[in-house]
Design a protein around this motif. Structure first.
Motif, mmCIF file in Angstrom:
data_model
loop_
_atom_site.group_PDB
_atom_site.id
_atom_site.type_symbol
_atom_site.label_atom_id
_atom_site.label_comp_id
_atom_site.label_asym_id
_atom_site.label_seq_id
_atom_site.Cartn_x
_atom_site.Cartn_y
_atom_site.Cartn_z
ATOM 1 N N SER A 180 2.380 5.742 4.600
ATOM 2 C CA SER A 180 1.120 5.050 4.886
ATOM 3 C C SER A 180 1.097 4.307 6.220
ATOM 4 N N MET A 181 2.238 4.048 6.819
ATOM 5 C CA MET A 181 2.294 3.231 8.040
ATOM 6 C C MET A 181 1.420 3.752 9.184
ATOM 7 N N PRO A 182 1.378 5.051 9.457
ATOM 8 C CA PRO A 182 0.542 5.514 10.575
ATOM 9 C C PRO A 182 -0.930 5.113 10.453
ATOM 10 N N GLY A 183 -1.406 4.909 9.251
ATOM 11 C CA GLY A 183 -2.794 4.509 9.065
ATOM 12 C C GLY A 183 -3.109 3.119 9.590
ATOM 13 N N PHE A 184 -2.090 2.286 9.778
ATOM 14 C CA PHE A 184 -2.312 0.896 10.176
ATOM 15 C C PHE A 184 -1.921 0.595 11.620
ATOM 16 N N VAL A 185 -1.465 1.602 12.348
ATOM 17 C CA VAL A 185 -0.917 1.378 13.689
ATOM 18 C C VAL A 185 -1.899 0.688 14.628
ATOM 19 N N ASP A 186 -3.104 1.140 14.736
ATOM 20 C CA ASP A 186 -4.070 0.558 15.677
ATOM 21 C C ASP A 186 -5.182 -0.215 14.972
ATOM 22 N N LYS A 187 -4.864 -0.827 13.853
ATOM 23 C CA LYS A 187 -5.898 -1.496 13.059
ATOM 24 C C LYS A 187 -5.870 -3.022 13.177
ATOM 25 N N ASP A 188 -5.013 -3.576 14.007
ATOM 26 C CA ASP A 188 -4.930 -5.022 14.210
ATOM 27 C C ASP A 188 -4.644 -5.780 12.905
ATOM 28 N N VAL A 189 -3.676 -5.268 12.151
ATOM 29 C CA VAL A 189 -3.207 -5.936 10.936
ATOM 30 C C VAL A 189 -1.690 -6.072 11.013
ATOM 31 N N ASN A 190 -1.152 -6.993 10.244
ATOM 32 C CA ASN A 190 0.286 -7.223 10.210
ATOM 33 C C ASN A 190 0.915 -6.292 9.173
ATOM 34 N N ALA A 191 1.232 -5.069 9.585
ATOM 35 C CA ALA A 191 1.794 -4.074 8.673
ATOM 36 C C ALA A 191 3.225 -3.746 9.077
ATOM 37 N N LYS A 192 4.088 -3.668 8.065
ATOM 38 C CA LYS A 192 5.480 -3.281 8.284
ATOM 39 C C LYS A 192 5.856 -2.241 7.245
ATOM 40 N N TYR A 193 6.682 -1.289 7.665
ATOM 41 C CA TYR A 193 7.134 -0.256 6.738
ATOM 42 C C TYR A 193 8.292 -0.779 5.890
ATOM 43 N N ILE A 194 8.279 -0.414 4.610
ATOM 44 C CA ILE A 194 9.414 -0.667 3.730
ATOM 45 C C ILE A 194 9.387 0.374 2.615
ATOM 46 N N ASN A 195 10.559 0.787 2.190
ATOM 47 C CA ASN A 195 10.679 1.709 1.067
ATOM 48 C C ASN A 195 10.245 0.986 -0.206
ATOM 49 N N LEU A 196 9.430 1.631 -1.016
ATOM 50 C CA LEU A 196 8.875 0.987 -2.208
ATOM 51 C C LEU A 196 9.951 0.568 -3.205
ATOM 52 N N HIS A 197 10.945 1.415 -3.419
ATOM 53 C CA HIS A 197 12.010 1.040 -4.361
ATOM 54 C C HIS A 197 12.803 -0.156 -3.848
ATOM 55 N N GLN A 198 13.079 -0.188 -2.562
ATOM 56 C CA GLN A 198 13.788 -1.339 -1.988
ATOM 57 C C GLN A 198 12.945 -2.600 -2.112
ATOM 58 N N LEU A 199 11.651 -2.472 -1.859
ATOM 59 C CA LEU A 199 10.766 -3.626 -1.986
ATOM 60 C C LEU A 199 10.798 -4.171 -3.409
ATOM 61 N N GLY A 200 10.739 -3.286 -4.391
ATOM 62 C CA GLY A 200 10.821 -3.721 -5.783
ATOM 63 C C GLY A 200 12.106 -4.472 -6.063
ATOM 64 N N PHE A 201 13.195 -3.983 -5.514
ATOM 65 C CA PHE A 201 14.494 -4.648 -5.669
ATOM 66 C C PHE A 201 14.474 -6.021 -4.994
ATOM 67 N N TYR A 202 13.976 -6.081 -3.767
ATOM 68 C CA TYR A 202 13.935 -7.348 -3.030
ATOM 69 C C TYR A 202 13.053 -8.387 -3.720
ATOM 70 N N VAL A 259 0.831 -1.202 0.000
ATOM 71 C CA VAL A 259 0.000 0.000 0.000
ATOM 72 C C VAL A 259 0.864 1.251 0.000
ATOM 73 N N GLY A 260 0.360 2.269 -0.661
ATOM 74 C CA GLY A 260 1.049 3.550 -0.721
ATOM 75 C C GLY A 260 0.316 4.604 0.087
ATOM 76 N N THR A 261 0.806 5.802 0.024
ATOM 77 C CA THR A 261 0.263 6.911 0.805
ATOM 78 C C THR A 261 -1.203 7.196 0.481
ATOM 79 N N GLY A 262 -1.630 6.853 -0.718
ATOM 80 C CA GLY A 262 -3.022 7.077 -1.107
ATOM 81 C C GLY A 262 -4.031 6.366 -0.228
ATOM 82 N N VAL A 263 -3.616 5.325 0.489
ATOM 83 C CA VAL A 263 -4.570 4.609 1.351
ATOM 84 C C VAL A 263 -4.918 5.388 2.607
ATOM 85 N N LEU A 264 -4.262 6.499 2.837
ATOM 86 C CA LEU A 264 -4.615 7.303 4.004
ATOM 87 C C LEU A 264 -5.960 8.006 3.829
ATOM 88 N N ASP A 265 -6.493 7.996 2.617
ATOM 89 C CA ASP A 265 -7.871 8.439 2.400
ATOM 90 C C ASP A 265 -8.745 7.506 3.245
#
Length: 170
Positions: free
Chosen positions: A71-93, A41-47
């Motif tokens: 986008s990470m602050p949007g998931f802090v208290d939502k009881d989901v397994n969310a972790k922050y990662i840089n999008l470009h690094q994720l694409g590389f990984y 998810v990207g920053t657009g999900v903060l809508d």
């Protein structure tokens, strides 16, 4: 039913292979059948409307979330397994078959995309589509031509309705 396969006009080209436009039924089925999905998810999900639906999708199939951008602050208290990662690094990984994943259990077979800028995610997916076997499903409002499969260009109302259909089908 929202027709998510319409309006797939390309404004730029990133190669000869473009994504296949998919329906909400196909998107839900592919998400359900994925062995190791990752919800990117990207920053657009903060809508608020998108955030609510992103949480429902993640919870429906217990899909881990890779929160990119701010986008990470949007998931802090939502009881989901969310972790922050840089999008470009994720694409590389994702192009590395030996990457242990965000949870240490190996690379992912499918990524689901929501809330990204079209020009940004297309650049990242260019590497993923050409240098990995990872399938990418964009359930975003814009047609993402470098995804394996994507919704077409949708109005905001149609996009919200399409996401609701996906949630109901999961």
């Amino acid at each position: 039913m929202v027709d998510t396969t319409k309006n797939t006009k390309l404004f730029t080209s990133y190669g000869v292979k473009t994504s296949k436009a998919i329906t909400t039924e196909v998107a839900a089925k592919l998400i359900s059948k994925a062995k190791r999905p990752l919800f990117v998810v990207g920053t657009g999900v903060l809508d608020p409307e998108l955030l609510d639906r992103a949480v429902k999708i993640a919870k429906a199939k217990n899909i881990p979330i890779a929160a990119t951008g701010s986008s990470m602050p949007g998931f802090v208290d939502k009881d989901v397994n969310a972790k922050y990662i840089n999008l470009h690094q994720l694409g590389f990984y994702l192009t590395d078959p030996d990457w242990p994943g965000l949870d240490g259990n190996g690379n992912y077979d499918t990524i689901i995309l929501l809330g990204h800028k079209k020009y940004y995610i297309n650049q990242v997916l260019s590497a993923v589509k050409n240098f990995s076997d990872v399938k990418s499903i964009s359930i975003d409002r814009n047609y993402i031509q470098n995804a394996t499969m994507s919704f077409g260009n949708l109005s905001k109302a149609d996009h919200i309705a399409a996401l609701d259909e996906v949630i109901d089908l999961l």
